[in-house]
Design a protein around this motif. Structure first.
Motif, PDB file in Angstrom:
ATOM      1  N   VAL A  72      46.706  20.429  -8.458  1.00 36.57           N
ATOM      2  CA  VAL A  72      45.881  21.551  -9.015  1.00 36.57           C
ATOM      3  C   VAL A  72      44.880  20.997  -9.768  1.00 36.57           C
ATOM      4  CG1 VAL A  72      45.886  23.454 -10.780  1.00 36.57           C
ATOM      5  CG2 VAL A  72      47.599  23.285  -9.115  1.00 36.57           C
ATOM      6  N   ALA A  73      45.037  19.709 -10.563  1.00 40.67           N
ATOM      7  CA  ALA A  73      44.228  18.976 -11.176  1.00 40.67           C
ATOM      8  C   ALA A  73      43.067  18.408 -10.649  1.00 40.67           C
ATOM      9  CB  ALA A  73      44.910  17.919 -12.207  1.00 40.67           C
TER      10      ALA A  73
ATOM     11  N   VAL B  65      43.663  25.552  -3.476  1.00 39.34           N
ATOM     12  CA  VAL B  65      44.450  25.182  -4.284  1.00 39.34           C
ATOM     13  C   VAL B  65      44.475  25.525  -5.903  1.00 39.34           C
ATOM     14  CG1 VAL B  65      46.643  24.085  -4.996  1.00 39.34           C
ATOM     15  CG2 VAL B  65      45.622  23.907  -2.529  1.00 39.34           C
ATOM     16  N   ALA B  66      43.453  25.102  -6.418  1.00 38.67           N
ATOM     17  CA  ALA B  66      43.048  25.018  -7.912  1.00 38.67           C
ATOM     18  C   ALA B  66      42.698  26.537  -8.065  1.00 38.67           C
ATOM     19  CB  ALA B  66      42.190  23.973  -8.310  1.00 38.67           C
ATOM     20  N   ARG B  67      41.864  27.209  -7.446  1.00 41.58           N
ATOM     21  CA  ARG B  67      41.047  28.057  -7.728  1.00 41.58           C
ATOM     22  C   ARG B  67      41.643  29.505  -6.922  1.00 41.58           C
ATOM     23  NH1 ARG B  67      39.867  25.874 -11.662  1.00 41.58           N
ATOM     24  NH2 ARG B  67      37.756  25.315 -12.174  1.00 41.58           N
ATOM     25  N   PRO B  68      41.362  30.626  -7.532  1.00 43.21           N
ATOM     26  CA  PRO B  68      42.114  32.004  -7.122  1.00 43.21           C
ATOM     27  C   PRO B  68      41.257  32.252  -5.682  1.00 43.21           C
ATOM     28  CG  PRO B  68      41.935  32.213  -9.240  1.00 43.21           C
ATOM     29  CD  PRO B  68      41.353  30.885  -8.769  1.00 43.21           C
ATOM     30  N   PRO B  69      41.887  32.555  -4.452  1.00 49.31           N
ATOM     31  CA  PRO B  69      40.952  32.919  -3.545  1.00 49.31           C
ATOM     32  C   PRO B  69      39.929  33.985  -3.654  1.00 49.31           C
ATOM     33  CG  PRO B  69      43.255  32.703  -3.040  1.00 49.31           C
ATOM     34  CD  PRO B  69      43.287  32.696  -4.327  1.00 49.31           C
ATOM     35  N   ILE B  70      40.146  34.774  -4.646  1.00 44.38           N
ATOM     36  CA  ILE B  70      39.231  35.994  -4.526  1.00 44.38           C
ATOM     37  C   ILE B  70      37.914  35.662  -5.276  1.00 44.38           C
ATOM     38  CG2 ILE B  70      39.768  36.678  -7.169  1.00 44.38           C
ATOM     39  CD1 ILE B  70      39.587  39.420  -6.341  1.00 44.38           C
ATOM     40  N   ILE B  71      37.786  34.343  -5.683  1.00 45.75           N
ATOM     41  CA  ILE B  71      36.286  33.925  -6.320  1.00 45.75           C
ATOM     42  C   ILE B  71      36.066  32.733  -5.274  1.00 45.75           C
ATOM     43  CG2 ILE B  71      36.782  34.500  -8.493  1.00 45.75           C
ATOM     44  CD1 ILE B  71      37.484  31.850  -9.462  1.00 45.75           C
TER      45      ILE B  71
END
Length: 564
Positions: free
Chosen positions: A165-166, A334-340
């Motif tokens: 994630v990092a 993986v680090a960002r929500p798919p919606i954005i």
């Protein structure tokens, strides 16, 4: 001195004072800016204004602090637990190593735009995963302490996941999108490759002073003459220009400057600029390698037998490889929500490999939940064997996620994804092994239907894109065999370590079939049944026969010892 000024200041005439003055102003921008401010009557102090820096409070900062605190608690519990006093020193050693890995991995992950730090972060994640698997293995075979080891393994898993994630968060915070080029070579390495190309060009063109002996031939000059003739005959004037040292240096320096400036804008420029210039380099490489081209006179003499030309082509290919094999940006998803993701990180959306990566990460959470639930179902030999098998599949799934995280093929069919198919084979073998209809009494595992279905879904994610086994090409099979053999050798070493940390009980997991452990027996069965090969890795070094041995064997009409 003139050449030094041309190379350093990038001027055409080092004796022109105006060119030298302008070049010095460009070479020292801070001093030039101070002079301009002084001429304009403005303050020209070199002390910059203080700008307060905002604290890095990314979406995973709180989770990182919580994960590190959980790890400390679990390590403290293991090192002070009375039932584990026999291995207290080993647990203290685990704690020291894991703390260092976690700190290094998280620190490097935030700087993952640099290839060296990216590799360090992925290495730390891999080692944390190995400690997690080892802890589950030891806990399963240690009476009364299984829950302690599994909690510790969970903390290692969380930290390993946060490293991914990092990395994605670092890429996203720097403005990296799907179309941004990420060069997978360090700045020093790129500069060394660039210098190697220039030295090889000088050797090819004869600008390096050398004296030919009575038995030496001008292979470099002859190859250079033939190459120039073929480029002129083929109308390749743009490639002919690259054989001039200043032009070639300028072209390579532009790419190096864009890729090593630690600037996202530079990397975005590189994504388009490198495609055009690298294509020119590749065309020049093709001519140098005597690949047939549509010209009247083919390259038939000189270049293939010219070591200077081969050295030039090889060094140029090494430089080009740094820009052809680009880094992966899949961890953005993986680090960002798919919606954005759509719009902010590219209008194309995730590729097939990124979609499978997201599916695997979601499936891993469900699988871990089911594995931990199964851990409290019993303590007989079959239950222990089934638990070890599930823990191993969880470990393999993490390795598949790592491979997909660094993949770059937009269709999800690159070498990284092909290597991950070995995990799909292992999951399929585990499902067949525990299937009482096809293998009654082989290994009785009371897996829930949800667990079986999820394992089948994961196997499909890894294997279905490559078709049925009959459609697998030899290259894919070779990668599968190599990955399985490496897993077999690694499992052998892991078992030896586990035996030294657990009670010496006669577990069936170590004596499953033919005095082999369960995991190694399963891997051996896959290799034999599907590919008809063994578990031994090929020798990494092939020793050629010495001249004396070869001559002696020929003279005595006997087999050569070295080649036997």
């Amino acid at each position: 001195m003139d050449n030094l000024l041309r190379k350093t200041l990038r001027v055409s005439d080092p004796r022109d004072p105006d060119q030298i003055a302008n070049a010095l102003l460009n070479f020292y921008p801070e001093e030039a800016d101070r002079d301009r401010r002084e001429q304009a009557g403005l303050p020209y102090s070199g002390v910059p204004d203080y700008v307060p820096q905002a604290r890095n409070t990314g979406p995973s900062s709180v989770e990182m602090a919580q994960a590190q605190d959980d790890l400390e608690r679990d390590l403290q519990t293991l090192s002070t637990s009375s039932p584990l006093k026999d291995i207290r020193i080993e647990m203290i050693g685990w704690g020291r190593s894991i703390r260092q890995l976690a700190n290094d991995g998280l620190a490097a992950a935030r700087l993952a735009l640099d290839s060296v730090n990216h590799d360090r972060a992925m290495s730390a994640r891999r080692q944390l995963g190995e400690y997690s698997r080892l802890a589950r293995y030891v806990g399963t075979l240690t009476d009364g302490s299984a829950i302690l080891f599994r909690r510790f393994a969970q903390s290692c898993d969380v930290l390993a996941g946060l490293i991914l994630v990092a990395i994605g968060e670092g890429l996203a915070s720097n403005g990296i999108t799907r179309s941004t080029s990420i060069v997978r070579s360090a700045a020093g390495e790129l500069q060394a490759r660039r210098n190697a190309v220039i030295m090889a060009l000088r050797s090819l063109t004869g600008s390096v002073e050398s004296t030919l002996g009575q038995e030496d031939w001008p292979r470099g000059i002859e190859a250079y003459r033939n190459l120039v003739q073929q480029l002129e005959a083929g109308g390749q004037a743009d490639l002919r220009a690259l054989l001039e040292e200043n032009a070639l240096s300028q072209a390579m320096d532009d790419l190096v400057d864009l890729s090593t400036g630690a600037s996202v804008e530079g990397l975005r420029e590189l994504s388009t600029a490198s495609a055009m210039l690298v294509h020119r380099f590749q065309r020049l490489i093709q001519f140098g390698q005597s690949i047939p081209v549509p010209i009247d006179v083919p390259i038939t003499s000189g270049p293939p037998e010219s070591p200077p030309l081969v050295a030039f082509v090889s060094s140029l290919q090494l430089f080009v490889d740094a820009f052809v094999s680009k880094g992966s940006s899949r961890l953005l998803y993986v680090a960002r929500p798919p919606i954005i993701v759509y719009g902010l990180y590219g209008a194309g959306g995730p590729d097939q490999g990124a979609i499978r990566l997201m599916n695997l990460t979601i499936a891993r959470g469900f699988l871990l939940e089911q594995v931990d639930c199964f851990a409290g179902c019993g303590c007989d030999d079959d239950d222990i064997s089934c638990q070890v098998l599930l823990d191993y599949l969880l470990f393999l799934l993490d390795r598949a996620i790592d491979l997909y995280a660094v993949g770059t093929d937009p269709d999800g069919l690159g070498e990284q994804e092909r290597r991950a198919t070995a995990v799909g084979l292992a999951i399929g073998a585990a499902l067949d092994l525990t299937n009482q209809l096809s293998n009654p009494g082989m290994l009785v595992c009371e897996f829930s239907d949800k667990l079986k279905n999820k394992l089948s879904v994961i196997r499909g994610e890894l294997l279905d894109p490559f078709g049925a086994p009959a459609a697998w090409d030899p290259g894919l099979k070779s990668l599968m065999v190599r990955e399985l053999r490496i897993a077999y050798q690694a499992e052998d070493q892991t078992e030896r370590l586990v035996r030294s940390l657990t009670p010496q009980c006669d577990f069936n997991v170590f004596n499953f079939r033919n005095n082999q452990s369960l995991i190694r027996w399963m891997i051996r069965a896959i290799l034999q049944d599907m590919f008809g090969v063994g578990t031994n890795l090929p020798s990494p070094v092939q020793m050629p026969s010495p001249i004396a041995s070869s001559m002696a064997s020929m003279g005595q009409n006997r087999p050569d010892y070295w080649s036997a």
